[in-house]
Design an enzyme around this catalytic site. Structure first.
Site, PDB file in Angstrom:
ATOM      1  N   CYS A 164       0.685  -1.158  -0.110  1.00  0.00           N
ATOM      2  CA  CYS A 164      -0.007   0.080   0.009  1.00  0.00           C
ATOM      3  C   CYS A 164       0.745   1.373  -0.177  1.00  0.00           C
ATOM      4  O   CYS A 164       0.337   2.420  -0.109  1.00  0.00           O
ATOM      5  CB  CYS A 164      -0.768   0.007   1.290  1.00  0.00           C
ATOM      6  SG  CYS A 164      -1.736  -1.628   1.589  1.00  0.00           S
ATOM      7  N   HIS A 303      -3.451   7.949   5.172  1.00  0.00           N
ATOM      8  CA  HIS A 303      -3.458   6.721   4.587  1.00  0.00           C
ATOM      9  C   HIS A 303      -5.079   5.956   4.969  1.00  0.00           C
ATOM     10  O   HIS A 303      -5.786   5.918   4.047  1.00  0.00           O
ATOM     11  CB  HIS A 303      -2.366   5.779   5.481  1.00  0.00           C
ATOM     12  CG  HIS A 303      -2.440   4.444   4.676  1.00  0.00           C
ATOM     13  ND1 HIS A 303      -2.216   4.370   3.184  1.00  0.00           N
ATOM     14  CD2 HIS A 303      -2.475   3.088   5.181  1.00  0.00           C
ATOM     15  CE1 HIS A 303      -2.235   2.917   3.080  1.00  0.00           C
ATOM     16  NE2 HIS A 303      -2.399   2.318   3.997  1.00  0.00           N
ATOM     17  N   GLU A 314      -2.350   5.532  12.894  1.00  0.00           N
ATOM     18  CA  GLU A 314      -1.988   6.780  12.240  1.00  0.00           C
ATOM     19  C   GLU A 314      -2.145   8.070  12.968  1.00  0.00           C
ATOM     20  O   GLU A 314      -1.397   9.019  13.035  1.00  0.00           O
ATOM     21  CB  GLU A 314      -2.737   6.713  10.878  1.00  0.00           C
ATOM     22  CG  GLU A 314      -2.095   8.062   9.832  1.00  0.00           C
ATOM     23  CD  GLU A 314      -2.791   7.919   8.437  1.00  0.00           C
ATOM     24  OE1 GLU A 314      -2.419   8.743   7.716  1.00  0.00           O
ATOM     25  OE2 GLU A 314      -3.618   7.116   8.124  1.00  0.00           O
ATOM     26  N   HIS A 340      -9.427   1.638  -1.193  1.00  0.00           N
ATOM     27  CA  HIS A 340      -8.069   1.494  -1.106  1.00  0.00           C
ATOM     28  C   HIS A 340      -7.539   0.800  -2.430  1.00  0.00           C
ATOM     29  O   HIS A 340      -7.889  -0.232  -2.838  1.00  0.00           O
ATOM     30  CB  HIS A 340      -7.733   0.272   0.214  1.00  0.00           C
ATOM     31  CG  HIS A 340      -6.400   0.435   0.339  1.00  0.00           C
ATOM     32  ND1 HIS A 340      -5.379   1.052  -0.403  1.00  0.00           N
ATOM     33  CD2 HIS A 340      -5.693  -0.044   1.687  1.00  0.00           C
ATOM     34  CE1 HIS A 340      -4.360   0.648   0.101  1.00  0.00           C
ATOM     35  NE2 HIS A 340      -4.511   0.209   1.534  1.00  0.00           N
ATOM     36  N   PHE A 399       1.438  -3.174   4.083  1.00  0.00           N
ATOM     37  CA  PHE A 399       1.599  -4.400   4.544  1.00  0.00           C
ATOM     38  C   PHE A 399       3.279  -4.570   4.589  1.00  0.00           C
ATOM     39  O   PHE A 399       3.718  -4.169   3.588  1.00  0.00           O
ATOM     40  CB  PHE A 399       0.877  -5.475   3.798  1.00  0.00           C
ATOM     41  CG  PHE A 399      -0.545  -5.573   4.112  1.00  0.00           C
ATOM     42  CD1 PHE A 399      -0.890  -5.080   5.129  1.00  0.00           C
ATOM     43  CD2 PHE A 399      -1.233  -6.410   3.331  1.00  0.00           C
ATOM     44  CE1 PHE A 399      -2.418  -5.047   5.371  1.00  0.00           C
ATOM     45  CE2 PHE A 399      -2.651  -6.698   3.824  1.00  0.00           C
ATOM     46  CZ  PHE A 399      -3.370  -5.819   4.809  1.00  0.00           C
TER      47      PHE A 399
END
Length: 413
Positions: A164, A303, A314, A340, A399
């Site tokens: 990501c 994110h 976050e 996403h 990840f």
């Protein structure tokens, strides 16, 4: 070493809310949700029924039929977006410039749909009967390779595969590559097309995806009822130029790239560090890279995946970097609209961040209803708003513990 200035002069995108960067940004300003029932395959037997698909994309409208046939969907998105970015920038490369122009385009998964279909073909007809185009259309780096072939860019051509965070790493690496003198022009970004039975099944089994069937309550970053992310697809490509190069040809400038930080949590395959320290370090490095003070940052494109661990981590990371100033910041997640997009996410969000600076507009976190005490910052709930900002961050946390943060500056000639 001279630190050359780097600016954004061209944008291209194919997203769940628009087939161009202009369309996508207008949809984000309008708070349009791109999440809907899956149409690319029959999902009736699967737990997850929603995705953020690109809608109305006809490859043959942009590419020749033979050309389109020899590209995976993720590559088609990238090439079309790169062409848009080139046209938007008004950039025409001279033969002598080719070696000073490069490409960095990420993809987290590449041509997974091609692997699935060729696996079925191999089972049915024998493994030596799979398509000779299988490997060169499915591998992750082929989007970058095809963009280079299409443009004739002969400098560095690379594909960060950092889940990501890939799109952010691509833009950040391209920024440093130009800043440090190795190139004058870079096409950079990310692309993904993984709305497939196997991808949806894999993310479902690891409990990463929401199983909500209500598009308005599926991707809900920072909301106390969030239950996982919604898989999206698309591409975002930016044309970066050394400032002098851009000014000589009279290019319009969207924003300046001034900082980039990249770190690794070195903690867990999928979960971020609960205290957000890895993401915090990436943001702090980006701010230090730009040689500014944290309080000069006015907006963060988060994110913000809509998973419990990411959003809480976050938020903690932002507080660690900005202290009390965190409560004066706006931090929204455009994934509430686009889902996403994995390897494309950071690139598309960098585009939105650049346009936020240009237009003085903060996009909303839409469909926000229930505040979470762990996520108690200003998430620009439900309605975007005007705001004069001079510096903005765009975060990506992937990840494998990959963290990337880009710092952009409003362009003021």
């Amino acid at each position: 070493m001279e630190r050359r200035r780097v600016v954004i002069t061209g944008l291209g995108a194919v997203t769940p809310v628009g087939l161009t960067a202009v369309e996508s940004w207008q949809a984000v300003k309008d708070g349009v949700c791109g999440i809907a029932p899956i149409t690319q395959f029959d999902a009736s037997a699967q737990k997850v029924k929603l995705a953020a698909e690109v809608k109305g994309f006809v490859p043959e409208d942009h590419l020749g039929k033979p050309e389109a046939k020899r590209m995976g969907r993720f590559t088609q998105f990238a090439v079309v977006s790169a062409r848009e970015a080139m046209a938007d920038a008004g950039f025409v490369m001279g033969e002598e410039e080719a070696d000073r122009c490069g490409v960095i385009v990420s993809s987290g998964i590449g041509g997974l749909s091609i692997t699935e279909s060729e696996h079925d073909r191999g089972l049915a007809r024998g493994w030596d009967r799979v398509s000779p185009f299988y490997i060169p259309t499915a591998i992750c780096n082929m989007a970058a390779g095809q963009v280079a072939i299409d443009t004739g860019f002969r400098g560095m051509c690379s594909c960060p595969v950092t889940a990501c965070a890939g799109g952010t790493n691509a833009v950040g690496d391209a920024f440093h590559y130009i800043r440090d003198g190795y190139a004058d022009v870079m096409l950079c970004g990310g692309t993904e097309a993984s709305v497939t039975p196997l991808a949806i099944g894999g993310f479902t089994s690891m409990k990463a995806l929401t199983q909500s069937e209500d598009p308005s309550r599926a991707s809900i970053p920072f909301d106390a009822e969030r239950s996982g992310f919604v898989l999206g697809e698309g591409a975002g490509i930016l044309l970066l130029e050394e400032l002098g190069h851009a000014m000589v040809r009279g290019a319009k400038i969207y924003a300046e790239v001034v900082g980039y930080g990249a770190t690794c949590d070195a903690y867990h395959m999928t979960a971020p560090r609960p205290d957000g320290s890895g993401g915090a370090k990436a943001m702090a490095i980006a701010v230090a890279d730009a040689e500014i003070q944290p309080e000069e940052v006015g907006y963060i494109n988060a994110h913000g995946t809509s998973t419990h661990l990411n959003d809480a981590g976050e938020t903690a990371a932002v507080k660690a970097v900005f202290g009390k100033q965190a409560y004066q910041l706006a931090m929204s997640s455009t994934k509430s609209m686009t889902g996403h997009m994995l390897g494309a996410a950071g690139a598309v969000e960098a585009i939105f961040t650049a346009l936020s600076l240009r237009d003085g507009f903060l996009p909303a976190t839409i469909n926000y209803q229930f505040p979470d005490p762990e996520c108690d910052l200003d998430v620009v709930p439900n309605q975007g708003r005007s705001a004069e900002i001079h510096y903005a961050l765009s975060n990506s946390l992937g990840f494998g513990g990959h963290n990337g943060s880009l710092l952009l500056k409003k362009w003021e000639a």
